[in-house]
Design an enzyme around this catalytic site. Structure first.
Site, mmCIF file in Angstrom:
data_model
loop_
_atom_site.group_PDB
_atom_site.id
_atom_site.type_symbol
_atom_site.label_atom_id
_atom_site.label_comp_id
_atom_site.label_asym_id
_atom_site.label_seq_id
_atom_site.Cartn_x
_atom_site.Cartn_y
_atom_site.Cartn_z
ATOM 1 N N GLY A 15 10.632 -4.657 -41.470
ATOM 2 C CA GLY A 15 9.495 -4.508 -42.074
ATOM 3 C C GLY A 15 9.048 -3.730 -43.208
ATOM 4 C CG ASP A 38 12.394 -8.258 -37.880
ATOM 5 O OD1 ASP A 38 11.740 -7.379 -38.500
ATOM 6 O OD2 ASP A 38 11.556 -9.075 -37.089
ATOM 7 C CB SER A 135 10.544 3.851 -35.407
ATOM 8 O OG SER A 135 10.714 2.536 -35.557
ATOM 9 C CD GLU A 165 11.558 6.613 -45.591
ATOM 10 O OE1 GLU A 165 13.037 6.332 -45.639
ATOM 11 O OE2 GLU A 165 11.129 7.006 -46.789
ATOM 12 C CG LEU A 167 8.503 4.013 -47.462
ATOM 13 C CD1 LEU A 167 7.147 3.401 -47.494
ATOM 14 C CD2 LEU A 167 9.598 3.400 -47.525
ATOM 15 C CE LYS A 224 6.215 9.472 -40.928
ATOM 16 N NZ LYS A 224 5.932 9.354 -42.435
ATOM 17 C CB ALA A 227 4.599 15.036 -43.066
ATOM 18 N N GLY A 277 -7.012 4.154 -44.668
ATOM 19 C CA GLY A 277 -6.432 3.031 -44.025
ATOM 20 C C GLY A 277 -4.973 3.389 -43.637
ATOM 21 C CB CYS A 280 1.395 5.589 -40.470
ATOM 22 S SG CYS A 280 2.716 4.253 -40.335
ATOM 23 N NE ARG A 446 -10.059 3.087 -52.019
ATOM 24 C CZ ARG A 446 -9.138 3.469 -51.111
ATOM 25 N NH1 ARG A 446 -8.706 4.550 -51.455
ATOM 26 N NH2 ARG A 446 -8.832 2.712 -50.183
HETATM 27 P P1 NAD Z 1 6.614 -3.431 -39.428
HETATM 28 O O1 NAD Z 1 5.728 -4.048 -38.194
HETATM 29 O O2 NAD Z 1 6.210 -3.935 -40.884
HETATM 30 O O3 NAD Z 1 8.110 -3.763 -39.108
HETATM 31 C C1 NAD Z 1 8.646 -3.743 -37.886
HETATM 32 C C2 NAD Z 1 9.580 -4.770 -37.742
HETATM 33 O O4 NAD Z 1 10.494 -4.672 -36.429
HETATM 34 C C3 NAD Z 1 8.788 -6.478 -37.632
HETATM 35 O O5 NAD Z 1 9.175 -7.130 -38.445
HETATM 36 C C4 NAD Z 1 9.344 -6.463 -35.872
HETATM 37 O O6 NAD Z 1 9.314 -8.217 -36.140
HETATM 38 C C5 NAD Z 1 10.597 -5.919 -36.013
HETATM 39 N N1 NAD Z 1 10.883 -5.865 -34.340
HETATM 40 C C6 NAD Z 1 10.219 -5.446 -33.236
HETATM 41 N N2 NAD Z 1 10.812 -5.274 -32.387
HETATM 42 C C7 NAD Z 1 12.068 -5.583 -32.578
HETATM 43 C C8 NAD Z 1 13.281 -6.002 -31.939
HETATM 44 N N3 NAD Z 1 13.122 -5.711 -30.656
HETATM 45 N N4 NAD Z 1 14.267 -6.284 -32.460
HETATM 46 C C9 NAD Z 1 14.192 -6.756 -33.845
HETATM 47 N N5 NAD Z 1 13.289 -6.412 -34.664
HETATM 48 C C10 NAD Z 1 12.046 -6.039 -34.017
HETATM 49 O O7 NAD Z 1 6.439 -1.886 -39.220
HETATM 50 P P2 NAD Z 1 6.536 -0.641 -40.322
HETATM 51 O O8 NAD Z 1 5.714 -0.745 -41.163
HETATM 52 O O9 NAD Z 1 7.902 -1.039 -41.148
HETATM 53 O O10 NAD Z 1 6.813 0.435 -39.606
HETATM 54 C C11 NAD Z 1 8.007 0.605 -38.815
HETATM 55 C C12 NAD Z 1 8.098 2.228 -38.450
HETATM 56 O O11 NAD Z 1 8.065 2.978 -39.511
HETATM 57 C C13 NAD Z 1 6.742 2.494 -37.517
HETATM 58 O O12 NAD Z 1 7.126 3.516 -36.484
HETATM 59 C C14 NAD Z 1 5.912 3.413 -38.483
HETATM 60 O O13 NAD Z 1 5.049 4.477 -38.162
HETATM 61 C C15 NAD Z 1 7.060 4.010 -39.432
HETATM 62 N N6 NAD Z 1 6.669 4.426 -40.739
HETATM 63 C C16 NAD Z 1 5.949 3.402 -41.755
HETATM 64 C C17 NAD Z 1 5.537 3.465 -42.815
HETATM 65 C C18 NAD Z 1 4.852 2.501 -43.616
HETATM 66 O O14 NAD Z 1 4.694 2.783 -44.944
HETATM 67 N N7 NAD Z 1 4.587 1.249 -43.564
HETATM 68 C C19 NAD Z 1 6.043 4.680 -43.459
HETATM 69 C C20 NAD Z 1 6.722 5.567 -42.871
HETATM 70 C C21 NAD Z 1 7.137 5.233 -41.265
HETATM 71 C C1 UGA Z 2 1.466 7.639 -45.746
HETATM 72 C C2 UGA Z 2 2.041 8.852 -46.217
HETATM 73 O O1 UGA Z 2 1.427 9.120 -47.495
HETATM 74 C C3 UGA Z 2 3.570 8.549 -46.180
HETATM 75 O O2 UGA Z 2 4.322 9.834 -46.637
HETATM 76 C C4 UGA Z 2 4.136 8.019 -44.900
HETATM 77 O O3 UGA Z 2 5.406 7.718 -45.015
HETATM 78 C C5 UGA Z 2 3.255 6.829 -44.406
HETATM 79 O O4 UGA Z 2 1.812 7.065 -44.449
HETATM 80 C C6 UGA Z 2 3.848 6.479 -42.882
HETATM 81 O O5 UGA Z 2 3.987 7.486 -42.374
HETATM 82 O O6 UGA Z 2 3.290 5.333 -42.940
HETATM 83 P P1 UGA Z 2 0.572 5.025 -46.926
HETATM 84 O O7 UGA Z 2 -0.148 5.275 -45.640
HETATM 85 O O8 UGA Z 2 1.316 4.132 -47.117
HETATM 86 O O9 UGA Z 2 1.560 6.508 -46.571
HETATM 87 O O10 UGA Z 2 -0.073 5.445 -48.034
HETATM 88 P P2 UGA Z 2 -1.101 6.818 -48.821
HETATM 89 O O11 UGA Z 2 -0.916 6.916 -50.105
HETATM 90 O O12 UGA Z 2 -0.802 8.083 -47.797
HETATM 91 O O13 UGA Z 2 -2.593 6.159 -48.169
HETATM 92 C C7 UGA Z 2 -2.898 6.412 -46.938
HETATM 93 C C8 UGA Z 2 -4.720 5.954 -47.273
HETATM 94 O O14 UGA Z 2 -5.378 7.239 -47.529
HETATM 95 C C9 UGA Z 2 -4.823 4.751 -48.195
HETATM 96 O O15 UGA Z 2 -5.958 4.187 -47.454
HETATM 97 C C10 UGA Z 2 -5.418 5.833 -49.407
HETATM 98 O O16 UGA Z 2 -6.412 4.921 -50.088
HETATM 99 C C11 UGA Z 2 -6.126 6.995 -48.672
HETATM 100 N N1 UGA Z 2 -6.107 7.960 -49.714
HETATM 101 C C12 UGA Z 2 -5.125 8.611 -50.234
HETATM 102 C C13 UGA Z 2 -7.360 8.592 -49.976
HETATM 103 O O17 UGA Z 2 -8.540 8.128 -49.430
HETATM 104 N N2 UGA Z 2 -7.411 9.822 -50.660
HETATM 105 C C14 UGA Z 2 -6.328 10.390 -51.338
HETATM 106 O O18 UGA Z 2 -6.421 11.274 -52.011
HETATM 107 C C15 UGA Z 2 -5.190 9.725 -50.991
#
Ligand code: NAD
Ligand code: UGA
Length: 468
Positions: A15, A38, A135, A165, A167, A224, A227, A277, A280, A446
């Protein structure tokens, strides 16, 4: 005990995190084979697409990284068993959404996908493995993972690490290339420390060692959630002040600049908006709230829950402002929305404020006319249906999607900016004004537009955190 030099990695979950993270590891570590697996065959087919514009995730710079490594030491497939069997180190990077059923519904993280991965690893492994939680997980999840792993196999040793993570979407590649820090938590015994060192060596191929923070397992898991809670809290704090600014004539951007130049506060994450939005922030704070209740800490739970409540308030406040400004009725009126993604430079719409603003407007029988550079019409419909704003048939009657901003705003009663895509700043706003009903309302969710210029054109402009 010597740290094992890792030559093969498997990542379960292709993902938003698994895909880019593994692509960068493969790019930076040509000596390591990286296999991303996946259960979703379409997702894997898209990662393998010859046309790099068709990758399942839009991230600036990602297609170049995939091009560098794919087929060399980066592979995407649905063969999870093979991936597990061949890897010395296995990352679990599957989704952990908020539970929608049973105990903890609407609050706790749903760990069923993580548990499935642990069971599958336990069943397939015939040699020792290091299992890495990528995750975002509740604190002490590693304990459950270990229990499952140890119950299902004989003779195989598993080490469990936490490597959350950090990012952000839209800047994922940049964040992965130059992380502020990499966090690795593990058991503090001999084999745990050796496993931490093995993973440290992977990252040390491009991240300076002093930026690789090693901790206990539970500290890493809880860091995590903490943060994300701190980052979201800053946004809710500035958004709460934005409401007060609108009542008093103060300017929220000036306040952000004034307080952000205090080095103790810092300038980042102080941009007032229509509400945060993304998949996470809300999910992780609700998870934290749930954990606090679980551990008997209701005061701490209430403190963090308020961050989500202010965010809900901000989204509702924005929609209400549109309805109030349009003489308390939007029924049959055309409201243009620029942007649907939860932030710029991503095609991800999970928990985007757009869904809630559009949903409120549709419930008031407005026609919502949308343009987003990266989000498809079907995705928008799915988002509205999933969020409970009507059936596909119902929402389709009031949602209209266009390929550019000019068509979306033609004959509109109001335009709202929901996502801060750069191209919206460059639009010919005079042209848009000329083709709208008058008075022409513009809601800048915005604060990306130059207020003086927009007012001079003749718009009735309402910006977040700025009085009239
Ligand atoms: P995502 O939904 O984009 O990806 C998850 C993937 O896992 C999907 O493609 C799904 O098909 C696959 N999957 C689920 N169960 C499975 C299984 N049993 N075997 C194989 N594949 C399987 O999710 P994501 O945004 O990548 O987030 C993943 C994790 O990372 C979450 O815990 C999230 O909180 C964390 N996270 C996300 C972000 C982000 O920016 N999206 C940043 C930091 C941490
Ligand atoms: C956020 C964190 O920034 C990452 O460090 C973390 O890894 C990730 O969640 C996660 O765990 O999924 P992300 O949600 O991808 O990353 O993007 P952000 O840049 O944090 O923005 C989140 C939301 O807040 C967006 O809707 C953005 O528009 C909003 N935002 C951000 C504001 O409204 N004001 C700001 O000053 C900053």
């Amino acid at each position: 005990m010597e740290a094992k030099k890792i030559r093969s990695i498997c990542c379960i979950g292709a993902g938003y995190v698994g895909g880019p993270t593994m692509a960068v590891i493969a790019q930076k570590c040509p000596h390591i084979n990286v296999h991303v697996v996946d259960i979703n065959p379409q997702r894997i087919a898209d990662w393998n697409s010859d046309n790099l514009d068709e990758l399942p995730i839009y991230e600036p710079g990602l297609s170049e990284v995939v091009k560098d490594a794919r087929g060399r030491n980066l592979f995407f497939s649905t063969d999870i068993s093979k991936g597990i069997a061949e890897a010395e180190m296995i990352f679990i990077s599957v989704n952990t959404p908020t539970k929608t059923y049973g105990v903890g519904k609407g609050m706790a993280a749903d760990l069923k996908y993580v548990e499935l991965c642990a069971r599958q690893i336990a069943n397939e492994a015939t040699e020792d493995k290091i299992v890495v939680e990528k995750s975002t997980l509740p604190v002490r999840t590693a304990e459950s993972i270990k229990t499952i792993l140890e119950a299902n196999t004989t003779g195989v040793n598993f080490e469990v690490l936490s490597n959350p993570e950090f990012l952000a979407e839209g800047t994922a590649v940049q964040d992965l290339h130059n992380p502020d820090r990499v966090l690795i938590g593990g058991d503090q015994d001999e084999s745990g420390l050796a496993a931490i060192e093995s993973l440290t060596e992977v990252y040390a191929n491009w991240v300076p060692r002093e930026q690789i923070v090693q901790t206990r397992l539970w500290s890493s898991e809880l860091s995590k959630l903490t943060a994300n809670a701190f980052l979201a809290q800053r946004i809710s704090s500035i958004n709460s002040v934005s409401a007060l600014c609108e009542k008093t004539g103060a300017d929220v951007d000036e306040i952000a600049r004034a307080i952000g130049s205090d080095s103790r506060i810092g300038p980042k994450f102080l941009k007032a908006s229509v509400g945060f939005g993304g998949s996470c922030f809300q999910k992780d704070i609700l998870n934290l709230v749930y954990l606090c209740h679980h551990f008997g800490l209701p005061e701490v739970a209430d403190y963090w829950e308020q961050v989500v409540k202010i965010n809900d308030y901000q989204k509702k406040r924005f929609a209400k402002q549109i309805i109030d400004s349009l003489f308390n009725t939007v029924s049959g009126k055309k409201i243009a929305m620029l942007g649907w993604a939860f932030k710029k430079d991503t095609n991800d719409t999970r928990e985007s404020a757009a869904i809630y603003v559009a949903g409120e407007l549709i419930q008031d029988l407005a026609e919502v006319h949308v343009y987003d550079p990266k989000v498809t019409e079907q995705q928008m419909i799915n988002d509205l249906v999933y969020a409970g704003f009507g059936t596909e048939e119902e929402v389709s009657k009031l949602l209209f999607v266009y390929g550019n901003a000019y068509d979306a705003t033609n004959n509109a009663h109001a335009v709202s900016i929901i996502t801060e895509w750069d191209e919206f700043k460059e639009l010919d706003w005079k042209k848009i004004y000329n083709q709208m009903f008058k008075p022409a309302f513009l809601f800048d969710g915005r604060n990306i537009l130059d207020r003086k210029k927009i007012n001079e054109i003749g718009f009735d402009l309402r910006s977040i955190g700025k009085g009239l």
